[in-house]
Design a protein around this motif. Sequence first.
Motif, short mmCIF file in Angstrom:
data_model
loop_
_atom_site.label_atom_id
_atom_site.label_comp_id
_atom_site.label_asym_id
_atom_site.label_seq_id
_atom_site.Cartn_x
_atom_site.Cartn_y
_atom_site.Cartn_z
N ASP A 47 0.81 -1.21 0.00
CA ASP A 47 0.00 0.00 0.00
C ASP A 47 0.85 1.26 0.00
O ASP A 47 0.34 2.34 -0.20
N SER A 48 2.17 1.16 0.28
CA SER A 48 3.02 2.35 0.26
C SER A 48 3.86 2.39 -1.01
O SER A 48 4.87 3.07 -1.07
N GLY A 49 3.44 1.62 -2.03
CA GLY A 49 4.06 1.75 -3.33
C GLY A 49 5.36 0.99 -3.53
O GLY A 49 6.08 1.26 -4.48
N GLU A 50 5.70 0.07 -2.64
CA GLU A 50 6.94 -0.68 -2.78
C GLU A 50 6.61 -2.08 -3.30
O GLU A 50 5.90 -2.83 -2.65
N PHE A 51 7.15 -2.43 -4.47
CA PHE A 51 6.85 -3.71 -5.08
C PHE A 51 8.14 -4.50 -5.26
O PHE A 51 9.14 -3.96 -5.71
N TYR A 52 8.10 -5.77 -4.94
CA TYR A 52 9.29 -6.61 -5.01
C TYR A 52 9.12 -7.65 -6.10
O TYR A 52 8.02 -8.10 -6.40
N THR A 53 10.22 -8.03 -6.71
CA THR A 53 10.20 -8.90 -7.88
C THR A 53 9.89 -10.34 -7.49
O THR A 53 10.56 -10.88 -6.60
N PRO A 54 8.93 -10.99 -8.14
CA PRO A 54 8.67 -12.41 -7.85
C PRO A 54 9.94 -13.22 -8.01
O PRO A 54 10.72 -13.01 -8.96
N ARG A 55 10.15 -14.17 -7.11
CA ARG A 55 11.40 -14.93 -7.12
C ARG A 55 11.57 -15.71 -8.43
O ARG A 55 12.69 -15.91 -8.91
N ALA A 56 10.46 -16.16 -9.02
CA ALA A 56 10.56 -16.90 -10.29
C ALA A 56 11.19 -16.04 -11.37
O ALA A 56 12.02 -16.51 -12.17
N VAL A 57 10.82 -14.76 -11.42
CA VAL A 57 11.39 -13.84 -12.41
C VAL A 57 12.87 -13.61 -12.12
O VAL A 57 13.71 -13.59 -13.02
N VAL A 58 13.21 -13.44 -10.84
CA VAL A 58 14.61 -13.24 -10.45
C VAL A 58 15.45 -14.44 -10.87
O VAL A 58 16.52 -14.29 -11.48
N ARG A 59 14.98 -15.64 -10.56
CA ARG A 59 15.74 -16.86 -10.90
C ARG A 59 15.95 -16.98 -12.40
O ARG A 59 17.03 -17.35 -12.87
N PHE A 60 14.91 -16.67 -13.16
CA PHE A 60 15.04 -16.74 -14.62
C PHE A 60 16.10 -15.76 -15.12
O PHE A 60 16.96 -16.12 -15.94
N MET A 61 16.05 -14.52 -14.64
CA MET A 61 17.00 -13.51 -15.11
C MET A 61 18.45 -13.90 -14.78
O MET A 61 19.36 -13.71 -15.58
N VAL A 62 18.65 -14.44 -13.58
CA VAL A 62 20.00 -14.87 -13.20
C VAL A 62 20.43 -16.07 -14.04
O VAL A 62 21.58 -16.15 -14.50
N GLU A 63 19.51 -17.00 -14.26
CA GLU A 63 19.83 -18.23 -15.00
C GLU A 63 20.35 -17.91 -16.40
O GLU A 63 21.37 -18.45 -16.83
N VAL A 64 19.65 -17.04 -17.14
CA VAL A 64 20.05 -16.80 -18.53
C VAL A 64 21.18 -15.78 -18.65
O VAL A 64 21.94 -15.79 -19.62
N THR A 65 21.31 -14.90 -17.65
CA THR A 65 22.44 -13.95 -17.66
C THR A 65 23.72 -14.67 -17.26
O THR A 65 24.81 -14.28 -17.69
N ASP A 66 23.60 -15.68 -16.42
CA ASP A 66 24.68 -16.60 -16.08
C ASP A 66 25.96 -15.90 -15.62
O ASP A 66 26.99 -15.98 -16.29
N PRO A 67 25.95 -15.22 -14.47
CA PRO A 67 27.19 -14.63 -13.95
C PRO A 67 28.24 -15.72 -13.73
O PRO A 67 27.92 -16.82 -13.28
N ARG A 68 29.50 -15.41 -14.05
CA ARG A 68 30.60 -16.35 -13.87
C ARG A 68 31.52 -15.86 -12.78
O ARG A 68 31.69 -14.64 -12.58
N LEU A 69 32.12 -16.81 -12.06
CA LEU A 69 33.03 -16.46 -10.97
C LEU A 69 34.17 -15.60 -11.51
O LEU A 69 34.80 -15.94 -12.53
N GLY A 70 34.43 -14.49 -10.85
CA GLY A 70 35.42 -13.52 -11.31
C GLY A 70 34.77 -12.29 -11.90
O GLY A 70 35.41 -11.24 -12.02
N GLU A 71 33.49 -12.39 -12.27
CA GLU A 71 32.75 -11.23 -12.76
C GLU A 71 32.10 -10.50 -11.58
O GLU A 71 31.72 -11.13 -10.59
N THR A 72 31.98 -9.18 -11.68
CA THR A 72 31.34 -8.39 -10.63
C THR A 72 29.86 -8.22 -10.96
O THR A 72 29.48 -8.00 -12.11
N VAL A 73 29.02 -8.33 -9.91
CA VAL A 73 27.56 -8.29 -10.08
C VAL A 73 27.00 -7.13 -9.26
O VAL A 73 27.34 -6.97 -8.09
N LEU A 74 26.11 -6.35 -9.87
CA LEU A 74 25.53 -5.18 -9.21
C LEU A 74 24.02 -5.18 -9.36
O LEU A 74 23.48 -5.51 -10.42
#
Length: 718
Positions: free
Chosen positions: A194-221
Amino acid sequence: MARTKKKNGADGVPMTTSQMLGSLLKSARDIMRKDKGLNGDLDRLPLLTWIMFLKFLDDLEQQREEESALSGKKFKAAIEAPYRWRDWAADPQDITGDELLSFINSDEAVRADGKKGPGLFAYLRSLSSSNGDNRRDVIATVFKGVDNRMKSGYLLRDIINKVGGIHFTSSDELHTLGALYESMLRETRDAAGDSGEFYTPRAVVRFMVEVTDPRLGETVLDPASGTGGFLVEAYNHLEKQVKTVADRRRLQDDTITGCEPKSLPYLLCQMNLLLHGLDAPQIDPGNALRFKLSEIGEKERVDVILTNPPFGGEEEKGIQGNFPEDRQTAETALLFLQLIMRKLKRQPTSAGRPARAAVVVPNGTLYESGVPQKLREDLLRDYNLHTVVRLPKGVFEPYTDIATNILFFDRGEPSSHVWFYEHPLPAHRAHLKGKKYSATDGIAFEEFSPLIAWWNNRTETDAAWSVRKEELKQADFDLAQIHPRHNRISFAPPSSVVTEVKSLMDKSASIIGKIESDLGLLTKLEAPLIPLKDVLSPRREVVRVEDDGVYTRPTVQMHFRGAKVRDREVGAKIGTKNQFVMRANDLIMSRIDARHGAMALVPSTLDGGIATNDFPLFEIDTDRVEAKYLRFTLFQPEMLRIYETLSKGSTNRRRMIIDEFLKLQVPIPEDIEQQEVISNLLWSSEMNVSELSEHLGGIVNEVQSLVSSSLFHVFARL
């Protein structure tokens, strides 16, 4: 008869099972409901979080101290005696009552060792990494945004004793607590909606991480970290790649970074990351947009950005001035998109891949003119915008129904075309015209399986198609593309539509059963009638404003759950001189629209803002009435008819008569806990009614589809 041995952790301490953890946390929250200083989960969860934070740190410190002793290394404590959990909290019979409150809250207090010194919070806020332990900076930053709002030191001691029963001593327990903690985050997200703060569904987060595929040694922000969902998922993804001690050190020290300026999400983000194994989270507590874009150099750039920046917000002129003059805008999402583009490294990463980003954006970003169009042109010209995933309607329900998309782009050589993928609704909704996800039927990670399979083997399908960049340029860089096949007319076979109708009817019957159960409980509850003036006091905290000052003003808007408060304008001249200061959880109304039910609770995000006489404020006596219960009581159909009669004036400018409003008598149970039970039942009923409405509408659509499908199949045989 053989006895079953109780499972112990590596140090011999009995492990805390999932059931025990759930029971402990529920007991702690039940205790907090009795305290007069806390109002709802938005107050309770931060308090429970900082208490668990200190217990977790002490368990971690003791583990590391033992490991250092075994290896003959010197141990540096992040928190020193007598401020460690074991010094003042571990003994259930230790300090309590006013003495405990003084030790925690005061700048100077009598410590557990009997000597005078800084109070607990004062000590924690003064910590620095001068001894080489970066966790000290993390702790100091966390507690600069934390307050203890509990008024009873005895109840606080009870909660501390409950948390003392949790042992953060094994990965199994951390996993269990992490799962429970995520459920608490979801509840806070529900409360914050009700105060306008919306959080990303975990399924969407997992999908984005899966296909972006960060590799060890890369910096993530994640420059808009919120409670840390993207960073936790990225950390889990990278942890699977750790093979050596050096890999572990790289992951811990040089990989995960974020930014979150709001104190509650910041605290939750730190705790969330700590629970999942990141020892010293590097989360900037400031606004990521506060830096001048042109001054961000290669050293500040990163390899991977994963984020869902806030959208629908309005940034002040000072922030807008950090961006190029022809790309300045008040829309927060567009400023974040520019920041993300600037923050990607120009050179390939250590894994030999281009720096890349996955960003959730609202629909307007894809087609609106002005600044959005210029940013789309930048993406297509200077970046490799390779994929646009169009999410189905309602992914963020029930918090917002704004249509959303995910942009995937990198700093590699721009390709000649852009792929579009229209993520379909799940099968049980596929034939429902206008249907969408709901609070009880949200998007699941498994639904992304076809998209993940398609990702590395791209061909045109019913969901995917590509468009040449030359065509996009000729269309003013419009990315709101429609699949060419969608121009073809198709009809579902009648049998499948009949099956869907039956399924919806079964669901509707189930929902009606839930509503009936809730209403049955409500009819058994009784409450005396209390005048509103006994629980509401007009807020008269006057502040004199300057004509050119920067202020937060509210407006009260109607929506499907009654009304909500939002920030109307920041940085504008106010007009009148005398204004009233708003406080979180005050009742606020619009005098003009009160007759329609325009009353709401002030969210924490607008605490300290100012309101005029057109928006009366009332302090709620929380010793007698729970704020959420009062909100439900005031927004009932019968009350709306009364408000209409209490509003006087011309037809278009009728205003609520406040004195008459305060004379109204409403049912208020004497037991605060009973009020909370009622408000939870009412909230459940509202959600069920909303879902029922959706299913009934679906039945109507399906019957219409059945008629159309039947006619189509008849004509197809002629």
